[in-house]
Scaffold this motif. Structure first.
Motif, PDB file in Angstrom:
ATOM      1  N   ARG A 169      -4.138 -34.861  22.494  1.00 38.25           N
ATOM      2  CA  ARG A 169      -3.416 -33.606  22.723  1.00 38.25           C
ATOM      3  C   ARG A 169      -3.796 -32.575  21.670  1.00 38.25           C
ATOM      4  O   ARG A 169      -4.042 -31.404  21.989  1.00 38.25           O
ATOM      5  N   GLU A 170      -3.854 -33.023  20.416  1.00 40.65           N
ATOM      6  CA  GLU A 170      -4.221 -32.104  19.334  1.00 40.65           C
ATOM      7  C   GLU A 170      -5.645 -31.574  19.519  1.00 40.65           C
ATOM      8  O   GLU A 170      -5.925 -30.403  19.241  1.00 40.65           O
ATOM      9  N   SER A 171      -6.538 -32.443  19.973  1.00 41.24           N
ATOM     10  CA  SER A 171      -7.920 -31.991  20.192  1.00 41.24           C
ATOM     11  C   SER A 171      -7.979 -30.956  21.311  1.00 41.24           C
ATOM     12  O   SER A 171      -8.758 -29.996  21.242  1.00 41.24           O
ATOM     13  N   MET A 172      -7.146 -31.137  22.347  1.00 42.79           N
ATOM     14  CA  MET A 172      -7.096 -30.153  23.434  1.00 42.79           C
ATOM     15  C   MET A 172      -6.561 -28.816  22.946  1.00 42.79           C
ATOM     16  O   MET A 172      -7.040 -27.752  23.349  1.00 42.79           O
ATOM     17  N   VAL A 173      -5.558 -28.857  22.078  1.00 42.88           N
ATOM     18  CA  VAL A 173      -4.999 -27.621  21.527  1.00 42.88           C
ATOM     19  C   VAL A 173      -6.065 -26.865  20.735  1.00 42.88           C
ATOM     20  O   VAL A 173      -6.246 -25.656  20.899  1.00 42.88           O
ATOM     21  N   GLU A 174      -6.788 -27.582  19.888  1.00 39.50           N
ATOM     22  CA  GLU A 174      -7.856 -26.943  19.109  1.00 39.50           C
ATOM     23  C   GLU A 174      -8.963 -26.419  20.018  1.00 39.50           C
ATOM     24  O   GLU A 174      -9.509 -25.337  19.795  1.00 39.50           O
ATOM     25  N   ALA A 175      -9.298 -27.211  21.027  1.00 44.42           N
ATOM     26  CA  ALA A 175     -10.373 -26.802  21.933  1.00 44.42           C
ATOM     27  C   ALA A 175      -9.986 -25.553  22.714  1.00 44.42           C
ATOM     28  O   ALA A 175     -10.834 -24.699  23.009  1.00 44.42           O
ATOM     29  N   ARG A 176      -8.719 -25.420  23.038  1.00 44.76           N
ATOM     30  CA  ARG A 176      -8.283 -24.236  23.774  1.00 44.76           C
ATOM     31  C   ARG A 176      -8.508 -22.969  22.945  1.00 44.76           C
ATOM     32  O   ARG A 176      -8.829 -21.906  23.487  1.00 44.76           O
ATOM     33  N   ALA A 177      -8.336 -23.068  21.630  1.00 50.05           N
ATOM     34  CA  ALA A 177      -8.568 -21.902  20.776  1.00 50.05           C
ATOM     35  C   ALA A 177     -10.018 -21.432  20.892  1.00 50.05           C
ATOM     36  O   ALA A 177     -10.296 -20.228  20.966  1.00 50.05           O
TER      37      ALA A 177
END
Length: 223
Positions: A169-177
């Motif tokens: 989930r954290e990787s998805m949040v960073e990737a969205r940025a």
């Protein structure tokens, strides 16, 4: 004026010139390093760590990145392209609830395709693409690195001490940025044209952060 006085003056002038040259070189070195550190932010620290604390080696690497990719021309997105990328990201984000690993894999592919569409090296050359992205989106490129790492981690390894759901989930949040930074119009397009990629990334609204941090949580059913 005697010969001795003339020689003494020549020596003094030579010493002054040497001292001035040394001071100028010392002043130029930290300024160059400081400029790289401002430009690359967290990527600067990663490069230093990768070179075991050798700042000069790290700065040579980062300078080479700028030389190779600093003048890259970002291609504008067509409206239809923009809509397709946005729809695919929304679908991947929604899929995360039931299939987090598949969602992360789609995020990895989507960023690779989006970066390629914007003029960065093709996604098939992951390392080269990541390097180019680090020059223009240094403050968000870590998200791409994380989803790519999760995507290419074997499933059996993931079950045994690998990426858990929260990490994904954290990787998805960073990737969205990074996804949003790539979707944002460049200086040569409309909208954000007066801001560089780094400036726009640093001024990203807090509303986006609150939205991305809450994604992946199942909504309660309506009664």
């Amino acid at each position: 004026m005697s010969t001795g006085v003339i020689i003494a003056l020549i020596v003094i002038v030579a010493v002054v010139l040497v001292v001035a040259a040394v001071l100028a070189l010392r002043a130029r070195g930290p300024q160059h390093g400081g400029s790289l550190k401002r430009r690359f932010g967290p990527e600067y620290d990663l490069a230093v760590a990768r070179h075991d604390g050798d700042t000069k080696a790290a700065e040579r690497e980062l300078t080479e990145r700028v030389r190779r990719h600093g003048s890259l021309h970002v291609r504008p997105l067509e409206p239809a392209e923009r809509e397709r990328f946005e729809a695919r990201w929304t679908a991947a984000q929604e899929r995360f609830v039931d299939s987090p690993r598949e969602a992360v894999g789609e995020a990895d592919r989507l960023i690779a395709e989006l970066a390629g569409a914007r003029g960065f090296p093709d996604g098939g050359q992951y390392e080269e693409q990541l390097t180019a992205l680090s020059v223009h989106h240094a403050h968000h490129v870590e998200g791409y690195r994380r989803v790519h790492r999760v995507t290419h981690t074997r499933v059996d390894v993931a079950r045994d001490g690998g990426a858990d759901t929260e990490e994904m989930r954290e990787s998805m949040v960073e990737a969205r940025a990074l996804f949003e930074a790539l979707m944002r119009p460049s200086r040569h397009e409309g909208g954000d044209r007066q801001r560089t990629g780094t400036e726009a990334e640093r001024s990203a609204p807090a509303a986006r952060a609150s939205h991305t941090l809450s994604f992946g949580k199942r909504r309660p059913k309506e009664s």
